[in-house]
Design an enzyme around this catalytic site. Structure first.
Site, PDB file in Angstrom:
ATOM      1  N   CYS A 170       0.831  -1.204   0.000  1.00 46.81           N
ATOM      2  CA  CYS A 170       0.000   0.000   0.000  1.00 46.81           C
ATOM      3  C   CYS A 170       0.873   1.265   0.000  1.00 46.81           C
ATOM      4  O   CYS A 170       1.494   1.575  -0.997  1.00 46.81           O
ATOM      5  CB  CYS A 170      -0.975  -0.042   1.176  1.00 46.81           C
ATOM      6  SG  CYS A 170      -2.276   1.188   1.070  1.00 46.81           S
ATOM      7  N   HIS A 230      -3.435  -5.727   1.328  1.00 44.86           N
ATOM      8  CA  HIS A 230      -2.685  -5.892   2.581  1.00 44.86           C
ATOM      9  C   HIS A 230      -2.623  -7.347   3.041  1.00 44.86           C
ATOM     10  O   HIS A 230      -3.459  -7.779   3.846  1.00 44.86           O
ATOM     11  CB  HIS A 230      -3.370  -5.072   3.693  1.00 44.86           C
ATOM     12  CG  HIS A 230      -3.186  -3.603   3.538  1.00 44.86           C
ATOM     13  ND1 HIS A 230      -2.238  -2.894   4.239  1.00 44.86           N
ATOM     14  CD2 HIS A 230      -3.828  -2.713   2.757  1.00 44.86           C
ATOM     15  CE1 HIS A 230      -2.306  -1.615   3.899  1.00 44.86           C
ATOM     16  NE2 HIS A 230      -3.268  -1.482   3.000  1.00 44.86           N
ATOM     17  N   GLU A 235      -0.749  -8.623   5.203  1.00 42.59           N
ATOM     18  CA  GLU A 235      -0.487  -8.723   6.649  1.00 42.59           C
ATOM     19  C   GLU A 235      -1.776  -8.684   7.467  1.00 42.59           C
ATOM     20  O   GLU A 235      -1.760  -8.985   8.650  1.00 42.59           O
ATOM     21  CB  GLU A 235       0.490  -7.615   7.091  1.00 42.59           C
ATOM     22  CG  GLU A 235      -0.107  -6.231   7.314  1.00 42.59           C
ATOM     23  CD  GLU A 235      -0.385  -5.465   6.022  1.00 42.59           C
ATOM     24  OE1 GLU A 235      -0.416  -6.080   4.941  1.00 42.59           O
ATOM     25  OE2 GLU A 235      -0.588  -4.235   6.106  1.00 42.59           O
TER      26      GLU A 235
END
EC number: 6.3.5.3
Lengths: 80, 225
Positions: B87, B196, B198
């Site tokens: 991002c 994302h 994560e």
């Protein structure tokens, strides 16, 4: 002291979605006849010394390095 | 010895802790790196996390690019250090010219936050070997400036050389050209990704655990090296 204006605009081929949104909003406010809006940024930069060629080159370097992203933007520079 | 993966924190980074957590879940040791330091502390790979470094002032990623640690990182990445920009990290990688093109305002002008279906297009980068080419995964996307743009020649080159790492499926959340969600450099060690991974590493908090592969991929590569 010298004062420079740097104007940064998205390249014409890059979609300016913010400019388009402004263009769409204007007729709703009664402003007719707007055919296009492009949105950009204006920087006013003051530097020590005269607005000579060396100072202009320094500001040009600033614009190329940081103020504009040459991948998507162009800039115009002038002393004021 | 476990692999050490650095996570750089800039002022305004948001997802550095989640990235560090993902590294830990991939059985590696996360190492916090502060943007103003001049040393990568000998880490084996680096993650540039999501967020709004420097408030996205000027352009997203434009000021973070000149952080002292970024100079070191750019040189190390050119020498083959695995780097993943997520991002805002992707935006920093483009501003640093480690990746071509740029990320501009979402064409819908809204911040978009949703569970996004993606297709992994390149399973040979340092960060994607635990996936299969063509594999579909669901990973959250959340961004304001996620519209990937590049000139036609660059796009052709990315397409023909297999450098599109992931593509949006179903809905293109931000207007990215060719539905691009992620790309890599020529060597495949530097990957930029708008979604994302994560945030998709644990069943309790994620929409899936399908993001973990990005972290286990690099860890396997580092342990094998």
């Amino acid at each position: 002291m010298a004062r420079f204006i740097v104007e940064v605009m998205l390249k014409p081929e890059i979609l300016d979605s913010q400019g388009q949104a402004v263009a769409r909003a204007l007729p709703r406010l009664g402003f007719e006849g707007v055919t296009q809006v492009r949105q950009g940024k204006r920087f006013e930069i003051e530097v020590d010394g005269p607005a000579d060629e060396a100072a202009t080159e320094r500001v040009r370097k600033m614009a190329e390095t940081l103020l504009a992203n040459p991948v998507i933007e162009t800039f115009e520079l002038r002393a004021e | 010895m476990s692999a050490r993966v650095g996570v750089i924190t800039f002022p305004g980074s948001l997802d550095d802790r989640d990235a560090a957590r993902a590294v830990r879940l991939a059985d590696a040791e996360p190492v916090s790196l502060w943007h103003a330091e001049g040393d990568l502390l000998g880490v084996d790979a680096v993650i540039l996390p999501g967020g709004f470094s420097y408030g996205d002032y000027l352009r997203a990623g434009a000021i973070a690019r000149f952080a002292p640690l970024m100079e070191k990182l750019v040189a190390a990445a050119r020498d083959g250090l695995p780097v993943l920009g997520i991002c805002n990290g992707f935006q920093v990688l483009c501003e640093s010219h480690l990746l071509p093109g740029a990320l501009t305002r979402n064409t819908g002008l809204h911040f978009v936050c949703r569970a996004q279906r993606l297709r992994i297009e390149n399973a040979e980068t340092a960060w994607t070997t635990d996936y299969e080419e063509g594999q579909e995964v669901v990973i959250p996307v959340k961004n304001m400036d996620g519209c990937y743009v590049a000139d036609p020649e660059t796009l052709d080159e990315l397409e023909s050389s297999g450098r599109i790492v992931a593509r949006y499926l179903d809905v293109n959340p931000n207007g990215s050209l060719n539905d691009i969600a992620g790309i890599c450099n020529e060597a495949g060690n530097v990957v930029g990704l708008m979604p994302h991974p994560e945030h998709a590493v644990e069943a309790l908090t994620g929409t899936s655990t399908e993001g973990l592969g990005f972290f286990t991929s690099v860890v396997k590569k580092l342990v094998a090296a």
